[in-house]
Design an enzyme around this catalytic site. Structure first.
Site, mmCIF file in Angstrom:
data_model
loop_
_atom_site.group_PDB
_atom_site.id
_atom_site.type_symbol
_atom_site.label_atom_id
_atom_site.label_comp_id
_atom_site.label_asym_id
_atom_site.label_seq_id
_atom_site.Cartn_x
_atom_site.Cartn_y
_atom_site.Cartn_z
ATOM 1 N N ASP A 96 41.139 38.502 35.692
ATOM 2 C CA ASP A 96 39.965 38.770 36.577
ATOM 3 C C ASP A 96 39.004 37.620 36.457
ATOM 4 O OD1 ASP A 96 38.435 41.597 37.332
ATOM 5 O OD2 ASP A 96 37.101 39.819 37.149
ATOM 6 N N ASN A 155 39.424 51.786 40.151
ATOM 7 C CA ASN A 155 38.223 52.187 40.677
ATOM 8 C C ASN A 155 38.252 52.677 42.424
ATOM 9 O OD1 ASN A 155 36.304 51.711 38.349
ATOM 10 N ND2 ASN A 155 36.343 49.426 38.697
ATOM 11 N N SER A 203 34.642 47.402 44.474
ATOM 12 C CA SER A 203 34.215 46.325 45.049
ATOM 13 C C SER A 203 35.294 45.365 46.083
ATOM 14 C CB SER A 203 33.605 45.351 44.347
ATOM 15 O OG SER A 203 34.280 44.776 43.396
ATOM 16 N N HIS A 257 43.736 47.968 43.209
ATOM 17 C CA HIS A 257 44.394 47.124 42.025
ATOM 18 C C HIS A 257 43.969 48.006 40.794
ATOM 19 C CE1 HIS A 257 40.037 46.726 43.353
ATOM 20 N NE2 HIS A 257 39.647 46.503 42.126
HETATM 21 P P1 5GP Z 1 36.650 46.606 41.622
HETATM 22 O O1 5GP Z 1 34.896 46.401 41.361
HETATM 23 O O2 5GP Z 1 36.947 46.758 42.881
HETATM 24 O O3 5GP Z 1 37.175 47.747 40.801
HETATM 25 O O4 5GP Z 1 37.319 45.230 40.894
HETATM 26 C C1 5GP Z 1 37.278 44.295 41.744
HETATM 27 C C2 5GP Z 1 37.647 43.101 40.641
HETATM 28 O O5 5GP Z 1 37.958 41.925 41.268
HETATM 29 C C3 5GP Z 1 36.434 42.902 39.785
HETATM 30 O O6 5GP Z 1 36.387 42.789 38.366
HETATM 31 C C4 5GP Z 1 36.050 41.346 39.974
HETATM 32 O O7 5GP Z 1 35.545 40.648 38.778
HETATM 33 C C5 5GP Z 1 37.452 40.782 40.588
HETATM 34 N N1 5GP Z 1 37.496 39.580 41.413
HETATM 35 C C6 5GP Z 1 36.711 39.601 42.553
HETATM 36 N N2 5GP Z 1 36.936 38.513 43.305
HETATM 37 C C7 5GP Z 1 37.912 37.888 42.426
HETATM 38 C C8 5GP Z 1 38.300 36.564 42.696
HETATM 39 O O8 5GP Z 1 38.291 35.539 43.559
HETATM 40 N N3 5GP Z 1 39.509 36.251 41.530
HETATM 41 C C9 5GP Z 1 39.373 37.206 40.794
HETATM 42 N N4 5GP Z 1 40.544 36.426 39.648
HETATM 43 N N5 5GP Z 1 39.101 38.137 40.489
HETATM 44 C C10 5GP Z 1 38.208 38.671 41.489
#
Ligand code: 5GP
Length: 142
Positions: free
Chosen positions: A58, A115, A123, A128
């Site tokens: 992440d 999530n 987000s 994932h």
């Molecule tokens: P969510 O909030 O949808 O459960 O998790 C999305 C995750 O994707 C977040 O923890 C965020 O830091 C990660 N993330 C968003 N954009 C990128 C990216 O471009 N590269 C990587 N490696 N992680 C990302």
């Protein structure tokens, strides 16, 4: 003007696909930033990959080890799973302990998080699994 396919997905004039969620704001679905990682259009620290899934660190880690495991199939969230996604999702679950072991967090323990939707703070709308470890986790989660 929009076009609707058989899966509740719509296509707008620009060819972008989106879904209509009756109680949520309209969400753009595909492609997400994760599709660009799969296609190597943007860089990521990839720790595992096979034909079905890819795992990478992440970019904004919430623990010393914070890995995202995603299917290559573009699935929006748990709420969007169909019966024929079962094999893909089962494959992901089997890979979790393998990836955790490789990351050195198996013995001490780790947490996985998926999530789903607005209240959970999803987000990125490509399903994932967060694999978090390397520190003591709290319960209940925030
Ligand atoms: P969510 O909030 O949808 O459960 O998790 C999305 C995750 O994707 C977040 O923890 C965020 O830091 C990660 N993330 C968003 N954009 C990128 C990216 O471009 N590269 C990587 N490696 N992680 C990302």
């Amino acid at each position: 003007m929009v076009w609707r396919d058989g899966h509740g997905l719509f296509t707008d004039l620009h060819g972008q696909r989106f879904a209509c969620y009756p109680f949520q704001r309209r969400k753009r679905l595909l492609p997400t930033i994760f599709s660009k990682i799969i296609d190597r259009e943007i860089p990521a620290d990839i720790v595992y990959e096979d034909d079905v899934c890819i795992a990478f660190r992440d970019v904004n880690p919430q623990a010393p080890v914070h890995i995202l495991l995603i299917p290559k199939r573009e699935i929006v969230s748990l709420n969007d799973l169909k019966a024929d996604d079962a094999g893909v999702m089962g494959h992901l679950m089997v890979k979790v302990p393998e990836i955790a072991s490789k990351a050195g967090i198996s013995e001490e323990g780790y947490r996985i998080v998926v999530n789903t939707g607005e209240n959970a703070g999803q987000s990125v709308f490509h399903i994932h699994i967060h694999i978090l470890g390397g520190r003591k986790m709290e319960w209940p989660p925030g």
